[in-house]
Design a protein around this motif. Structure first.
Motif, PDB file in Angstrom:
ATOM      1  N   ARG A 176      71.547  34.896  54.277  1.00 49.39           N
ATOM      2  CA  ARG A 176      72.015  33.676  53.621  1.00 49.39           C
ATOM      3  C   ARG A 176      70.899  32.989  52.858  1.00 49.39           C
ATOM      4  NH1 ARG A 176      74.572  32.876  58.629  1.00 49.39           N
ATOM      5  NH2 ARG A 176      72.942  31.383  59.192  1.00 49.39           N
ATOM      6  N   ALA A 177      69.669  33.043  53.412  1.00 47.71           N
ATOM      7  CA  ALA A 177      68.559  32.326  52.791  1.00 47.71           C
ATOM      8  C   ALA A 177      68.048  33.023  51.543  1.00 47.71           C
ATOM      9  CB  ALA A 177      67.420  32.162  53.791  1.00 47.71           C
ATOM     10  N   ASP A 178      68.201  34.305  51.430  1.00 47.67           N
ATOM     11  CA  ASP A 178      67.680  35.060  50.295  1.00 47.67           C
ATOM     12  C   ASP A 178      68.829  35.890  49.724  1.00 47.67           C
ATOM     13  OD1 ASP A 178      66.421  36.690  48.488  1.00 47.67           O
ATOM     14  OD2 ASP A 178      64.584  36.818  49.670  1.00 47.67           O
ATOM     15  N   GLY A 180      55.793  35.508  54.529  1.00 49.58           N
ATOM     16  CA  GLY A 180      55.835  34.855  53.231  1.00 49.58           C
ATOM     17  C   GLY A 180      57.120  35.106  52.471  1.00 49.58           C
ATOM     18  N   TRP A 181      57.712  36.292  52.654  1.00 55.65           N
ATOM     19  CA  TRP A 181      58.912  36.631  51.883  1.00 55.65           C
ATOM     20  C   TRP A 181      60.188  36.163  52.571  1.00 55.65           C
ATOM     21  CZ3 TRP A 181      61.119  42.243  51.625  1.00 55.65           C
ATOM     22  CH2 TRP A 181      62.258  42.261  50.790  1.00 55.65           C
ATOM     23  N   LEU A 195      47.197  30.840  56.054  1.00 55.58           N
ATOM     24  CA  LEU A 195      48.185  31.369  55.111  1.00 55.58           C
ATOM     25  C   LEU A 195      49.544  30.724  55.331  1.00 55.58           C
ATOM     26  CD1 LEU A 195      48.463  33.422  52.827  1.00 55.58           C
ATOM     27  CD2 LEU A 195      49.167  35.111  54.535  1.00 55.58           C
ATOM     28  N   ALA A 196      49.888  30.454  56.598  1.00 58.12           N
ATOM     29  CA  ALA A 196      51.160  29.799  56.881  1.00 58.12           C
ATOM     30  C   ALA A 196      51.180  28.383  56.299  1.00 58.12           C
ATOM     31  CB  ALA A 196      51.392  29.761  58.391  1.00 58.12           C
ATOM     32  N   CYS A 197      50.047  27.689  56.385  1.00 61.68           N
ATOM     33  CA  CYS A 197      49.976  26.347  55.779  1.00 61.68           C
ATOM     34  C   CYS A 197      50.160  26.429  54.265  1.00 61.68           C
ATOM     35  CB  CYS A 197      48.644  25.693  56.116  1.00 61.68           C
ATOM     36  SG  CYS A 197      48.446  25.276  57.853  1.00 61.68           S
ATOM     37  N   LEU A 198      49.578  27.450  53.647  1.00 60.76           N
ATOM     38  CA  LEU A 198      49.749  27.628  52.209  1.00 60.76           C
ATOM     39  C   LEU A 198      51.209  27.901  51.865  1.00 60.76           C
ATOM     40  CD1 LEU A 198      48.572  27.982  49.364  1.00 60.76           C
ATOM     41  CD2 LEU A 198      48.140  30.383  49.947  1.00 60.76           C
ATOM     42  N   TRP A 252      60.360  27.160  51.238  1.00 68.78           N
ATOM     43  CA  TRP A 252      60.255  27.379  52.681  1.00 68.78           C
ATOM     44  C   TRP A 252      61.402  26.655  53.387  1.00 68.78           C
ATOM     45  CZ3 TRP A 252      56.490  30.416  54.886  1.00 68.78           C
ATOM     46  CH2 TRP A 252      56.519  30.487  56.277  1.00 68.78           C
ATOM     47  N   PRO A 253      62.057  27.293  54.322  1.00 68.28           N
ATOM     48  CA  PRO A 253      63.241  26.668  54.946  1.00 68.28           C
ATOM     49  C   PRO A 253      62.900  25.341  55.607  1.00 68.28           C
ATOM     50  CG  PRO A 253      63.109  28.997  55.480  1.00 68.28           C
ATOM     51  CD  PRO A 253      61.836  28.658  54.787  1.00 68.28           C
TER      52      PRO A 253
END
Length: 379
Positions: A45-47, A85-86, A119-122, A129-130
């Motif tokens: 659903r998100a992508d 990230g994806w 990387l998660a913060c970026l 981002w949900p």
């Protein structure tokens, strides 16, 4: 035409594979995939570029990289970052960080965790981002940080446990090698005490014969024989005595009665049988018999106190057979006996050094030690 493996053989192969490291890697990959499959409806659903089927295939491919986690743990780690990230999938990163901590240690795990959090913060700052992961950065970090720290911490702890187990195995191997070395030194001492005496007698006898044949045709031969015996004795001293301090010579078969009496004083009666033909053995072989019986009686007193022990020493053709049998206790002694676990290695080393064999096994409710030694009697 090749034959198919039988059911027992196939079962043994399956059992060996089931406890292999590769099987554990496959289980880890399947576990990660099973957890990520639960997120497939939300991912689809998100992508809009993914359907339920394609999302499942992508996650399966990502989880499959966990089979490389022992040799190449960075591969599933990079794949996990890509999935995060994806597809905003955080399940895979837990397995990846654990694998890095488990198989690369603390420094690699800390570096991987810090990079993952950064990387998660970026990613959090990027659009798309949900929102369900948190409306603020602090809420988001409350999810990301525990996941990474906990997974890496557990992996580091497992890595340390692996090191402890490896060191323990090395310690036991070192203790076994030390026991073997000490047994070799003991055999060398016995060789010195027993063979050295015979060389001394040979030298003295040759000198006496040389004096008696003075002026005769064989005087020079006897002198050379005496000189050879002295040189052999000297070499024996140099190769054995200088490598270890001498101790008292090991008793032979005549010392077995004393061992039996000592065992009975400790509460374990001994039924001792020694064949008359065994008394013709060389002192060196008798010393080996004494050491084997001594170690067996000691083990029986430790692991089966109060139970009778049967010792039978017989001659069967060209071989001497030593069999020591003691019943296994129904319950282990309390407290557990103090044991280095190297006694069997020492016995086996002494027997093998003389061309024999030694086996120790549980049989019909008893523990049986059997040693076969060539008698050297020229039967």
């Amino acid at each position: 035409m090749s034959r198919l493996p039988t059911v027992p053989a196939l079962r043994r192969c399956v059992d060996r594979w089931a406890v292999s490291p590769r099987a554990l890697d496959v289980v880890a990959a399947l576990s990660a995939f099973g957890l990520m499959v639960l997120d497939v409806p939300g991912l689809a659903r998100a992508d809009n570029s993914l359907t339920g089927v394609t999302a499942t295939l992508v996650l399966a491919a990502g989880a499959a990289t966990l089979v490389l986690r022992r040799r190449l743990p960075w591969v599933p780690y990079l794949v996990a970052l890509g999935l995060m990230g994806w597809l905003h999938e955080l399940t895979m990163i837990q397995f990846a960080l654990y694998s890095i901590g488990r198989y690369r240690g603390r420094r690699a795990a800390v570096a991987a965790t810090v990079f993952y959090i950064g990387l998660a913060c970026l990613f959090f700052q990027l659009p798309g981002w949900p929102a369900r992961h948190g409306a603020t950065l602090s809420d988001f970090l409350s999810i990301v940080v525990p996941i990474g720290v906990l997974a890496a911490g557990v992996g580091i702890a497992a890595y340390r446990q692996d090191l402890v187990r490896a060191l323990e195995v090395q310690r036991r191997e070192a203790a076994a090698r030390q026991a073997v070395q000490e047994e070799r030194i003991s055999v060398g001492r016995d060789v010195h005490d027993l063979v050295g005496r015979e060389l001394t007698v040979l030298a003295v006898r040759a000198e006496v014969l040389s004096v008696r044949s003075r002026g005769g045709a064989h005087q020079k031969d006897f002198e050379e024989l005496a000189d050879t015996a002295r040189r052999a004795h000297l070499m024996l001293n140099e190769t054995i005595v200088r490598r270890a301090d001498r101790d008292a010579a090991t008793p032979g078969l005549e010392g077995l009665a004393a061992l039996a009496e000592e065992s009975e004083r400790m509460g374990s009666p001994v039924d001792l049988t020694v064949a008359d033909a065994a008394k013709a053995l060389s002192p060196l072989r008798q010393a080996a018999v004494h050491r084997v019986v001594q170690e067996c009686l000691t083990n029986a007193a430790k692991h089966g106190p109060g139970l009778p022990v049967t010792v039978a020493i017989t001659v069967e053709g060209p071989d001497l057979r030593i069999e020591v049998r003691n019943p296994l206790p129904k319950t282990p002694p309390d407290p557990a006996p103090v044991s280095t676990g190297t006694g069997l290695f020492s016995m086996e080393e002494r027997v093998v050094s003389m061309g024999g064999t030694l086996t120790a096994r549980a049989e019909d409710g008893a523990y049986v030690v059997t040693a076969l030694l060539p008698t050297g009697l020229g039967r």
